[in-house]
Motif scaffolding. Sequence first.
Motif, PDB file in Angstrom:
ATOM      1  N   TYR A 143      -7.059  -2.757   2.068  1.00 37.29           N
ATOM      2  CA  TYR A 143      -7.230  -3.448   3.343  1.00 37.29           C
ATOM      3  C   TYR A 143      -6.864  -2.584   4.539  1.00 37.29           C
ATOM      4  O   TYR A 143      -6.050  -1.672   4.427  1.00 37.29           O
ATOM      5  N   PRO A 144      -7.502  -2.882   5.697  1.00 31.98           N
ATOM      6  CA  PRO A 144      -7.164  -2.140   6.914  1.00 31.98           C
ATOM      7  C   PRO A 144      -5.852  -2.684   7.470  1.00 31.98           C
ATOM      8  O   PRO A 144      -5.672  -3.894   7.554  1.00 31.98           O
ATOM      9  N   THR A 145      -4.932  -1.783   7.812  1.00 34.27           N
ATOM     10  CA  THR A 145      -3.661  -2.215   8.392  1.00 34.27           C
ATOM     11  C   THR A 145      -3.618  -1.783   9.855  1.00 34.27           C
ATOM     12  O   THR A 145      -4.612  -1.277  10.384  1.00 34.27           O
ATOM     13  N   ASP A 146      -2.460  -1.904  10.472  1.00 32.36           N
ATOM     14  CA  ASP A 146      -2.304  -1.470  11.861  1.00 32.36           C
ATOM     15  C   ASP A 146      -2.212   0.048  11.963  1.00 32.36           C
ATOM     16  O   ASP A 146      -2.129   0.598  13.054  1.00 32.36           O
ATOM     17  N   ILE A 198       3.846  -8.176   1.942  1.00 28.37           N
ATOM     18  CA  ILE A 198       2.791  -7.503   1.180  1.00 28.37           C
ATOM     19  C   ILE A 198       3.081  -6.009   1.202  1.00 28.37           C
ATOM     20  O   ILE A 198       3.386  -5.441   2.251  1.00 28.37           O
ATOM     21  N   VAL A 199       2.991  -5.392   0.028  1.00 25.52           N
ATOM     22  CA  VAL A 199       3.155  -3.941  -0.057  1.00 25.52           C
ATOM     23  C   VAL A 199       2.019  -3.292   0.717  1.00 25.52           C
ATOM     24  O   VAL A 199       0.891  -3.782   0.723  1.00 25.52           O
ATOM     25  N   SER A 200       2.326  -2.186   1.382  1.00 28.31           N
ATOM     26  CA  SER A 200       1.308  -1.434   2.100  1.00 28.31           C
ATOM     27  C   SER A 200       1.569   0.046   1.877  1.00 28.31           C
ATOM     28  O   SER A 200       2.507   0.603   2.423  1.00 28.31           O
ATOM     29  N   THR A 201       0.752   0.656   1.041  1.00 26.47           N
ATOM     30  CA  THR A 201       0.881   2.085   0.783  1.00 26.47           C
ATOM     31  C   THR A 201      -0.482   2.723   1.015  1.00 26.47           C
ATOM     32  O   THR A 201      -1.511   2.089   0.783  1.00 26.47           O
ATOM     33  N   SER A 202      -0.503   3.930   1.510  1.00 25.77           N
ATOM     34  CA  SER A 202      -1.781   4.565   1.870  1.00 25.77           C
ATOM     35  C   SER A 202      -2.741   4.614   0.681  1.00 25.77           C
ATOM     36  O   SER A 202      -2.327   4.757  -0.462  1.00 25.77           O
ATOM     37  N   ALA A 203      -4.032   4.502   0.990  1.00 26.09           N
ATOM     38  CA  ALA A 203      -5.088   4.385  -0.018  1.00 26.09           C
ATOM     39  C   ALA A 203      -5.496   5.748  -0.574  1.00 26.09           C
ATOM     40  O   ALA A 203      -6.633   6.185  -0.419  1.00 26.09           O
ATOM     41  N   ASN A 204      -4.546   6.424  -1.195  1.00 20.38           N
ATOM     42  CA  ASN A 204      -4.832   7.737  -1.777  1.00 20.38           C
ATOM     43  C   ASN A 204      -4.026   7.924  -3.059  1.00 20.38           C
ATOM     44  O   ASN A 204      -3.052   7.225  -3.298  1.00 20.38           O
ATOM     45  N   ILE A 205      -4.473   8.886  -3.861  1.00 22.60           N
ATOM     46  CA  ILE A 205      -3.700   9.287  -5.033  1.00 22.60           C
ATOM     47  C   ILE A 205      -2.505  10.076  -4.498  1.00 22.60           C
ATOM     48  O   ILE A 205      -2.644  10.858  -3.556  1.00 22.60           O
ATOM     49  N   GLY A 232      -4.766   0.584   3.520  1.00 23.86           N
ATOM     50  CA  GLY A 232      -3.659   0.459   2.583  1.00 23.86           C
ATOM     51  C   GLY A 232      -4.055  -0.216   1.292  1.00 23.86           C
ATOM     52  O   GLY A 232      -5.021  -0.977   1.231  1.00 23.86           O
ATOM     53  N   ILE A 233      -3.276   0.086   0.264  1.00 26.76           N
ATOM     54  CA  ILE A 233      -3.365  -0.651  -1.000  1.00 26.76           C
ATOM     55  C   ILE A 233      -2.214  -1.640  -0.930  1.00 26.76           C
ATOM     56  O   ILE A 233      -1.081  -1.260  -0.626  1.00 26.76           O
ATOM     57  N   GLY A 234      -2.516  -2.897  -1.199  1.00 23.46           N
ATOM     58  CA  GLY A 234      -1.483  -3.906  -1.080  1.00 23.46           C
ATOM     59  C   GLY A 234      -1.386  -4.816  -2.276  1.00 23.46           C
ATOM     60  O   GLY A 234      -2.335  -4.944  -3.057  1.00 23.46           O
ATOM     61  N   CYS A 235      -0.207  -5.447  -2.395  1.00 24.99           N
ATOM     62  CA  CYS A 235       0.023  -6.458  -3.418  1.00 24.99           C
ATOM     63  C   CYS A 235       1.207  -7.309  -2.984  1.00 24.99           C
ATOM     64  O   CYS A 235       1.868  -7.018  -1.978  1.00 24.99           O
ATOM     65  N   LYS A 266      -1.980   4.985  -8.015  1.00 22.55           N
ATOM     66  CA  LYS A 266      -1.713   6.119  -7.133  1.00 22.55           C
ATOM     67  C   LYS A 266      -1.159   7.335  -7.881  1.00 22.55           C
ATOM     68  O   LYS A 266      -1.013   8.395  -7.292  1.00 22.55           O
ATOM     69  N   LYS A 267      -0.845   7.133  -9.188  1.00 22.53           N
ATOM     70  CA  LYS A 267      -0.194   8.184  -9.985  1.00 22.53           C
ATOM     71  C   LYS A 267       1.083   8.629  -9.259  1.00 22.53           C
ATOM     72  O   LYS A 267       1.374   9.808  -9.109  1.00 22.53           O
ATOM     73  N   ARG A 268       1.823   7.648  -8.807  1.00 23.87           N
ATOM     74  CA  ARG A 268       3.004   7.868  -7.979  1.00 23.87           C
ATOM     75  C   ARG A 268       4.270   7.668  -8.802  1.00 23.87           C
ATOM     76  O   ARG A 268       4.375   6.711  -9.559  1.00 23.87           O
ATOM     77  N   ALA A 269       5.222   8.547  -8.627  1.00 27.81           N
ATOM     78  CA  ALA A 269       6.513   8.398  -9.308  1.00 27.81           C
ATOM     79  C   ALA A 269       7.176   7.115  -8.826  1.00 27.81           C
ATOM     80  O   ALA A 269       7.167   6.825  -7.630  1.00 27.81           O
ATOM     81  N   GLU A 270       7.743   6.356  -9.752  1.00 26.01           N
ATOM     82  CA  GLU A 270       8.362   5.086  -9.370  1.00 26.01           C
ATOM     83  C   GLU A 270       9.598   5.280  -8.497  1.00 26.01           C
ATOM     84  O   GLU A 270      10.077   4.333  -7.879  1.00 26.01           O
ATOM     85  N   SER A 271      10.094   6.497  -8.443  1.00 28.27           N
ATOM     86  CA  SER A 271      11.253   6.768  -7.589  1.00 28.27           C
ATOM     87  C   SER A 271      10.843   6.883  -6.114  1.00 28.27           C
ATOM     88  O   SER A 271      11.677   6.840  -5.224  1.00 28.27           O
ATOM     89  N   LYS A 272       9.518   7.054  -5.870  1.00 27.05           N
ATOM     90  CA  LYS A 272       9.020   7.134  -4.482  1.00 27.05           C
ATOM     91  C   LYS A 272       8.835   5.706  -3.965  1.00 27.05           C
ATOM     92  O   LYS A 272       8.147   4.915  -4.578  1.00 27.05           O
ATOM     93  N   SER A 273       9.455   5.408  -2.838  1.00 26.67           N
ATOM     94  CA  SER A 273       9.387   4.038  -2.338  1.00 26.67           C
ATOM     95  C   SER A 273       8.110   3.786  -1.536  1.00 26.67           C
ATOM     96  O   SER A 273       7.411   4.714  -1.152  1.00 26.67           O
ATOM     97  N   MET A 274       7.823   2.496  -1.330  1.00 24.79           N
ATOM     98  CA  MET A 274       6.640   2.089  -0.575  1.00 24.79           C
ATOM     99  C   MET A 274       7.068   1.156   0.559  1.00 24.79           C
ATOM    100  O   MET A 274       8.170   0.624   0.556  1.00 24.79           O
ATOM    101  N   ILE A 275       6.160   0.970   1.486  1.00 24.27           N
ATOM    102  CA  ILE A 275       6.397   0.126   2.655  1.00 24.27           C
ATOM    103  C   ILE A 275       5.905  -1.298   2.379  1.00 24.27           C
ATOM    104  O   ILE A 275       4.946  -1.496   1.642  1.00 24.27           O
ATOM    105  N   CYS A 276       6.548  -2.268   3.016  1.00 27.35           N
ATOM    106  CA  CYS A 276       6.090  -3.665   3.004  1.00 27.35           C
ATOM    107  C   CYS A 276       5.744  -4.069   4.419  1.00 27.35           C
ATOM    108  O   CYS A 276       6.346  -3.570   5.370  1.00 27.35           O
ATOM    109  N   LEU A 277       4.812  -4.998   4.534  1.00 30.22           N
ATOM    110  CA  LEU A 277       4.495  -5.580   5.824  1.00 30.22           C
ATOM    111  C   LEU A 277       5.000  -7.021   5.853  1.00 30.22           C
ATOM    112  O   LEU A 277       4.915  -7.732   4.847  1.00 30.22           O
TER     113      LEU A 277
END
Length: 186
Positions: free
Chosen positions: A20-23, A127-134, A27-30, A45-56
């Motif tokens: 979804y488009p954010t401000d 809602i989680v908001s993380t950039s739409a990339n690997i 973003g990829i959200g859930c 995202k093939k992201r390490a779980e130790s890397k945190s994500m943003i919420c809206l």
Amino acid sequence: MKDEINNALTTLKKGGLILYPTDTVWGIGCDATNADAIDKIFALKKRAESKSMICLVSDFKMLNQYIEEIPEVAYDILKYAAKPTTIIYDNPIRVAENLIAEDDTLAIRVTKDKFCNQLLRKFKKPIVSTSANISGKPTPQSFQQISPEILKGVDYVVNLQPSKKSAKPSTIIKLGLDGKVQIIRK
């Protein structure tokens, strides 16, 4: 916009992922309270779980429901911020454990984006908001730059153009309960 909100809402309630488009950027959200949905984002995202994500969140009232104690300075920072600003808070509550960083913090942005705000108000949860990339790849500056892998990996793609042409990640500020302010990303 109403159909897009309802479709995204249905997907979020089922534990699915939305694109979804954010401000800021796409973003990829859930659902930020659903650990299984958050795991799906880490896998996609093939992201390490130790890397945190943003919420809206939609507003200060919602923010207060998910952070134990908000430093007073946060309200001033957000009130006067010229661009979207994410704040990292201590002691998050009522969100999935796998969303909370190892140092017991969570990055949250109060969004002013019309679509995101309406979706959050109807969903009544962050809602989680993380950039739409690997992970490790550049952040897409437009919908056209989002990889097929991401597009195929989400359950619903919101069919709206971003309201702003910012395409830059938000400023990130870490606020400690001790009053310490640290700029993580300008």
